[in-house]
Structures are given as structure tokens and as C-alpha cells.
Design a protein around this motif. Structure first.
Motif, PDB file in Angstrom:
ATOM      1  N   LYS A  36      54.189  55.118  29.519  1.00  0.00           N
ATOM      2  CA  LYS A  36      55.042  54.586  30.599  1.00  0.00           C
ATOM      3  C   LYS A  36      54.552  53.202  31.066  1.00  0.00           C
ATOM      4  O   LYS A  36      54.350  52.961  32.258  1.00  0.00           O
ATOM      5  CB  LYS A  36      55.118  55.567  31.761  1.00  0.00           C
ATOM      6  CG  LYS A  36      55.674  56.929  31.366  1.00  0.00           C
ATOM      7  CD  LYS A  36      55.889  57.823  32.552  1.00  0.00           C
ATOM      8  CE  LYS A  36      56.366  59.210  32.142  1.00  0.00           C
ATOM      9  NZ  LYS A  36      57.592  59.188  31.342  1.00  0.00           N
ATOM     10  N   ILE A  37      54.358  52.314  30.117  1.00  0.00           N
ATOM     11  CA  ILE A  37      53.902  50.957  30.410  1.00  0.00           C
ATOM     12  C   ILE A  37      55.006  50.210  31.158  1.00  0.00           C
ATOM     13  O   ILE A  37      56.172  50.237  30.752  1.00  0.00           O
ATOM     14  CB  ILE A  37      53.545  50.210  29.110  1.00  0.00           C
ATOM     15  CG1 ILE A  37      52.530  51.003  28.296  1.00  0.00           C
ATOM     16  CG2 ILE A  37      53.019  48.818  29.412  1.00  0.00           C
ATOM     17  CD1 ILE A  37      52.338  50.487  26.876  1.00  0.00           C
ATOM     18  N   THR A  38      54.654  49.553  32.251  1.00  0.00           N
ATOM     19  CA  THR A  38      55.654  48.850  33.053  1.00  0.00           C
ATOM     20  C   THR A  38      55.544  47.331  32.959  1.00  0.00           C
ATOM     21  O   THR A  38      56.505  46.626  33.273  1.00  0.00           O
ATOM     22  CB  THR A  38      55.545  49.252  34.533  1.00  0.00           C
ATOM     23  OG1 THR A  38      54.235  48.932  35.015  1.00  0.00           O
ATOM     24  CG2 THR A  38      55.792  50.746  34.700  1.00  0.00           C
ATOM     25  N   ALA A  39      54.396  46.830  32.537  1.00  0.00           N
ATOM     26  CA  ALA A  39      54.233  45.373  32.450  1.00  0.00           C
ATOM     27  C   ALA A  39      53.092  45.058  31.494  1.00  0.00           C
ATOM     28  O   ALA A  39      52.148  45.837  31.355  1.00  0.00           O
ATOM     29  CB  ALA A  39      53.953  44.774  33.827  1.00  0.00           C
ATOM     30  N   VAL A  40      53.202  43.913  30.844  1.00  0.00           N
ATOM     31  CA  VAL A  40      52.140  43.453  29.951  1.00  0.00           C
ATOM     32  C   VAL A  40      51.955  41.960  30.130  1.00  0.00           C
ATOM     33  O   VAL A  40      52.806  41.262  30.675  1.00  0.00           O
ATOM     34  CB  VAL A  40      52.464  43.735  28.459  1.00  0.00           C
ATOM     35  CG1 VAL A  40      52.602  45.218  28.184  1.00  0.00           C
ATOM     36  CG2 VAL A  40      53.707  42.972  28.015  1.00  0.00           C
ATOM     37  N   LYS A  41      50.827  41.484  29.632  1.00  0.00           N
ATOM     38  CA  LYS A  41      50.631  40.041  29.520  1.00  0.00           C
ATOM     39  C   LYS A  41      49.973  39.756  28.184  1.00  0.00           C
ATOM     40  O   LYS A  41      49.143  40.522  27.697  1.00  0.00           O
ATOM     41  CB  LYS A  41      49.791  39.484  30.668  1.00  0.00           C
ATOM     42  CG  LYS A  41      48.392  40.063  30.797  1.00  0.00           C
ATOM     43  CD  LYS A  41      47.691  39.444  31.993  1.00  0.00           C
ATOM     44  CE  LYS A  41      46.301  40.051  32.208  1.00  0.00           C
ATOM     45  NZ  LYS A  41      45.602  39.463  33.372  1.00  0.00           N
ATOM     46  N   ARG A  42      50.417  38.672  27.592  1.00  0.00           N
ATOM     47  CA  ARG A  42      49.909  38.251  26.273  1.00  0.00           C
ATOM     48  C   ARG A  42      48.640  37.463  26.501  1.00  0.00           C
ATOM     49  O   ARG A  42      48.607  36.526  27.289  1.00  0.00           O
ATOM     50  CB  ARG A  42      50.986  37.390  25.589  1.00  0.00           C
ATOM     51  CG  ARG A  42      50.605  36.840  24.220  1.00  0.00           C
ATOM     52  CD  ARG A  42      50.645  37.937  23.162  1.00  0.00           C
ATOM     53  NE  ARG A  42      50.958  37.409  21.847  1.00  0.00           N
ATOM     54  CZ  ARG A  42      50.095  36.767  21.068  1.00  0.00           C
ATOM     55  NH1 ARG A  42      48.866  36.565  21.469  1.00  0.00           N
ATOM     56  NH2 ARG A  42      50.453  36.339  19.879  1.00  0.00           N
ATOM     57  N   ARG A  43      47.565  37.838  25.826  1.00  0.00           N
ATOM     58  CA  ARG A  43      46.278  37.157  25.962  1.00  0.00           C
ATOM     59  C   ARG A  43      45.992  36.390  24.684  1.00  0.00           C
ATOM     60  O   ARG A  43      46.021  36.938  23.592  1.00  0.00           O
ATOM     61  CB  ARG A  43      45.153  38.163  26.220  1.00  0.00           C
ATOM     62  CG  ARG A  43      45.265  38.859  27.571  1.00  0.00           C
ATOM     63  CD  ARG A  43      44.296  40.017  27.635  1.00  0.00           C
ATOM     64  NE  ARG A  43      42.930  39.598  27.416  1.00  0.00           N
ATOM     65  CZ  ARG A  43      42.043  39.353  28.387  1.00  0.00           C
ATOM     66  NH1 ARG A  43      42.399  39.482  29.637  1.00  0.00           N
ATOM     67  NH2 ARG A  43      40.819  38.982  28.098  1.00  0.00           N
ATOM     68  N   GLU A  44      45.713  35.092  24.813  1.00  0.00           N
ATOM     69  CA  GLU A  44      45.376  34.275  23.645  1.00  0.00           C
ATOM     70  C   GLU A  44      43.881  34.351  23.406  1.00  0.00           C
ATOM     71  O   GLU A  44      43.081  33.964  24.251  1.00  0.00           O
ATOM     72  CB  GLU A  44      45.781  32.811  23.871  1.00  0.00           C
ATOM     73  CG  GLU A  44      45.442  31.902  22.713  1.00  0.00           C
ATOM     74  CD  GLU A  44      46.108  32.349  21.431  1.00  0.00           C
ATOM     75  OE1 GLU A  44      45.373  32.615  20.460  1.00  0.00           O
ATOM     76  OE2 GLU A  44      47.341  32.464  21.404  1.00  0.00           O
ATOM     77  N   ASN A  45      43.499  34.896  22.276  1.00  0.00           N
ATOM     78  CA  ASN A  45      42.072  34.984  21.983  1.00  0.00           C
ATOM     79  C   ASN A  45      41.538  33.642  21.527  1.00  0.00           C
ATOM     80  O   ASN A  45      42.244  32.818  20.955  1.00  0.00           O
ATOM     81  CB  ASN A  45      41.795  36.034  20.908  1.00  0.00           C
ATOM     82  CG  ASN A  45      42.412  35.665  19.574  1.00  0.00           C
ATOM     83  OD1 ASN A  45      43.627  35.570  19.466  1.00  0.00           O
ATOM     84  ND2 ASN A  45      41.579  35.458  18.573  1.00  0.00           N
ATOM     85  N   GLU A  46      40.279  33.378  21.792  1.00  0.00           N
ATOM     86  CA  GLU A  46      39.655  32.108  21.468  1.00  0.00           C
ATOM     87  C   GLU A  46      38.794  32.174  20.225  1.00  0.00           C
ATOM     88  O   GLU A  46      38.275  31.169  19.780  1.00  0.00           O
ATOM     89  CB  GLU A  46      38.783  31.645  22.650  1.00  0.00           C
ATOM     90  CG  GLU A  46      39.576  31.326  23.909  1.00  0.00           C
ATOM     91  CD  GLU A  46      40.541  30.173  23.715  1.00  0.00           C
ATOM     92  OE1 GLU A  46      40.228  29.268  22.917  1.00  0.00           O
ATOM     93  OE2 GLU A  46      41.610  30.167  24.341  1.00  0.00           O
ATOM     94  N   HIS A  47      38.614  33.351  19.674  1.00  0.00           N
ATOM     95  CA  HIS A  47      37.721  33.494  18.530  1.00  0.00           C
ATOM     96  C   HIS A  47      38.444  34.188  17.383  1.00  0.00           C
ATOM     97  O   HIS A  47      39.259  35.073  17.609  1.00  0.00           O
ATOM     98  CB  HIS A  47      36.480  34.306  18.914  1.00  0.00           C
ATOM     99  CG  HIS A  47      35.772  33.753  20.107  1.00  0.00           C
ATOM    100  ND1 HIS A  47      35.091  32.572  20.075  1.00  0.00           N
ATOM    101  CD2 HIS A  47      35.678  34.213  21.378  1.00  0.00           C
ATOM    102  CE1 HIS A  47      34.583  32.329  21.273  1.00  0.00           C
ATOM    103  NE2 HIS A  47      34.936  33.307  22.076  1.00  0.00           N
ATOM    104  N   PRO A  48      38.140  33.820  16.153  1.00  0.00           N
ATOM    105  CA  PRO A  48      38.770  34.490  15.013  1.00  0.00           C
ATOM    106  C   PRO A  48      38.098  35.810  14.721  1.00  0.00           C
ATOM    107  O   PRO A  48      36.969  36.057  15.131  1.00  0.00           O
ATOM    108  CB  PRO A  48      38.533  33.508  13.861  1.00  0.00           C
ATOM    109  CG  PRO A  48      37.232  32.857  14.221  1.00  0.00           C
ATOM    110  CD  PRO A  48      37.206  32.770  15.734  1.00  0.00           C
ATOM    111  N   VAL A  49      38.812  36.662  14.011  1.00  0.00           N
ATOM    112  CA  VAL A  49      38.213  37.874  13.461  1.00  0.00           C
ATOM    113  C   VAL A  49      37.920  37.588  11.994  1.00  0.00           C
ATOM    114  O   VAL A  49      38.796  37.220  11.241  1.00  0.00           O
ATOM    115  CB  VAL A  49      39.181  39.067  13.566  1.00  0.00           C
ATOM    116  CG1 VAL A  49      38.567  40.296  12.930  1.00  0.00           C
ATOM    117  CG2 VAL A  49      39.515  39.340  15.016  1.00  0.00           C
ATOM    118  N   ASN A  50      36.684  37.734  11.582  1.00  0.00           N
ATOM    119  CA  ASN A  50      36.329  37.454  10.190  1.00  0.00           C
ATOM    120  C   ASN A  50      36.463  38.710   9.356  1.00  0.00           C
ATOM    121  O   ASN A  50      36.011  39.782   9.746  1.00  0.00           O
ATOM    122  CB  ASN A  50      34.888  36.952  10.105  1.00  0.00           C
ATOM    123  CG  ASN A  50      34.720  35.623  10.786  1.00  0.00           C
ATOM    124  OD1 ASN A  50      35.557  34.732  10.617  1.00  0.00           O
ATOM    125  ND2 ASN A  50      33.668  35.483  11.560  1.00  0.00           N
TER     126      ASN A  50
END
Length: 281
Positions: A36-50
Motif C-alpha cells: 500500500k505504497i502512497t508516495a515515492v521519490k526517485r534518488r539519484e545515486n552518486e556511485h556505480p555498481v561494479n
């Protein structure tokens, strides 16, 4: 000759779609209706996943890191190629989420609940199920689960078995290029993807990325040929500049082509352009 159509499984299309918080919310609700998710926010990551040693690529950034109104975190990825080591990749993504989201000064007791979600254009487990969900269980007592608040969900676009929401079925139809699903989410996603394909600047970015990746494979840049990598990256920058593309979109295309974060792509862009201009600031 008909133009090539770039669909939801394309890295850049998927990222553009997931940049919109309303799409993130709708897709997460489709996968996990009980939350029952009512809101989200998109987070920009600063580091890559290797990637680990089992993969022949240098690295990749998260496709979409999302936080909901209950401080739960979601990493949503698009996986087109059925490459070996998917389980290890999921494990590594999970570790990176924990590292990215644990606030400074906090310890493991403060780890948030998290979900690693892979949309797969293939059956990752070979059982024809549309959705696979994994947790930690005790080997001899399946009723005993280790409560570490981490979840892994693999979504099979080719599956036919198992109950899923109509909305998730609509997303899978979009992945499979089925355009006859009247579900509002499917209609919205198809329209958005069509718009990206018609937009001249975005289409140039898609075509340039396609050619860039093709050139990378041909030149063997994924094996670490740094000099050639820089030349190709600078060539991409110059080509997009000549087309009048804004720096922000050039950096985004560079991030996709090099499989690095936006922050790293911006730094790489600055380095290359400064060197090309004779070191001038």
C-alpha cells in the motif's frame, strides 16, 4: 524503411520512464500491492555498481533507486541478456543499496527494508512463473525465516504461471511489445515510449548510444583499452555537440555508454573536454 523502435527493455528508455516518480509509484504498486505504497521519490545515486569478475563488463549504475513513504528502498533494474551469475549480481546490488542508503553515523541496526527487483526479458529460474520472490530461510525448517528485511524479486516477462496484478501484467505486455492492453498503466507507458521514439533529440541519443555500444564491442573497450575508450567517448561528445544537444543530455548519454553514474560521467566529460581544449578552464 521503417525506423527502429526502441522499447521498454532499452536501457535509456527504461531509465527515462523511471525518472518520473508517478511511473515508479505505479510500477511498485503493481509488483507489491500489499505494501500500500502512497508516495515515492526517485534518488539519484552518486556511485556505480561494479560487476564482479564473472561479468565481462567494467561496471553499471543503478537503473532506479526509489524510496517510499515508509523509508523502504527499491532498486529496480531491467535485465535483457540471460548472463551467468545473476544471483551474485543480485547479492552485490543488495550490498550496494545498504551502503548507499545507510546514513552517516548509523550502524547495521538502522538498515532500511529493501527490495532488489529485476525485470527479466527471459525466465531467470526456468519454472515459467511470472514472479519469483526470495528470502533467507532455514534449510531444514522452511517456516523459519531470517528477518533481515531484504527481498529479491525476479519478474519473468515470458512467464505464464502464478498470480500477479493486472497492472503488472500490463507492464509485462509493454515489455513484450503488446499494444492491445487497455489497462491505464499500459496505455500511459506505451504513449510515453512512443513519444521518446518520436522525439528527435532523444532518438539521436538512442541511436548514438546504440552505435557507441557497437563500437565498444568491436574495439574491445570492455577489456580495458583506456586510450581507445577516451577517443570514442570524446568522439561521442563531439558528435552530440555538433547536433546541438545540451550538455546535460550528452552527460546522460555518456553515462549510459560507459556504464557509469551521472556524477562520474560529468567528471569524465569535464576531463575530456578540458584536455581537448588544451587544459583551459
Amino acid at each position: 524503411m521503417a525506423q527502429e523502435y526502441f522499447d521498454f527493455t532499452n536501457d535509456l528508455i527504461f531509465r527515462w520512464v523511471m525518472e518520473h516518480e508517478e511511473n515508479c509509484l505505479a510500477i511498485l504498486r503493481a509488483i507489491l500491492p500489499k505494501l500500500k505504497i502512497t508516495a515515492v521519490k526517485r534518488r539519484e545515486n552518486e556511485h556505480p555498481v561494479n560487476y564482479l569478475a564473472f561479468d565481462d563488463e567494467r561496471g553499471v549504475r543503478f537503473d532506479a533507486i526509489i524510496e517510499d513513504d515508509q523509508e523502504r528502498f527499491y532498486d529496480v533494474e531491467m535485465q535483457v541478456a540471460n548472463q551467468p551469475g545473476l544471483g551474485k549480481r543480485v547479492r552485490y546490488y543488495q550490498a550496494q543499496i545498504d551502503q548507499e542508503t545507510l546514513k552517516k553515523g548509523e550502524d547495521y541496526d538502522d538498515l532500511r527494508e529493501s527490495y532488489v527487483i529485476f525485470f527479466c526479458a527471459f525466465d531467470p529460474c526456468g519454472q515459467d512463473r511470472r514472479l519469483y520472490q526470495f528470502h533467507y530461510y532455514e534449510d531444514t525448517d522452511r517456516q523459519l525465516r531470517l528477518p533481515n528485511n531484504s527481498h529479491v524479486i525476479l519478474i519473468n516477462a515470458l512467464g505464464t504461471q502464478g498470480q500477479i496484478t493486472p497492472e503488472l501484467a500490463a507492464v509485462l505486455d509493454v515489455m513484450n511489445r503488446r499494444r492491445d492492453n487497455a489497462n491505464p498503466l499500459a496505455v500511459r507507458l506505451v504513449k510515453e515510449i512512443d513519444d521518446y521514439n518520436r522525439d528527435k533529440k532523444r532518438r539521436r541519443a538512442l541511436m548514438n548510444l546504440k552505435m557507441r555500444l557497437k563500437d565498444e564491442r568491436r574495439l574491445g573497450l570492455s577489456e580495458g583499452r583506456a586510450e581507445g575508450r577516451d577517443e570514442m567517448a570524446l568522439g561521442l561528445i563531439h558528435a552530440l555537440q555538433a547536433q546541438g544537444m545540451p550538455q546535460k543530455q550528452i552527460v546522460e548519454a555518456l553515462a549510459l555508454a560507459q556504464k557509469i553514474s551521472l556524477a562520474e560521467a560529468q567528471h569524465y566529460y569535464d576531463q575530456l573536454t578540458q584536455a581537448a581544449n588544451g587544459g583551459e578552464h
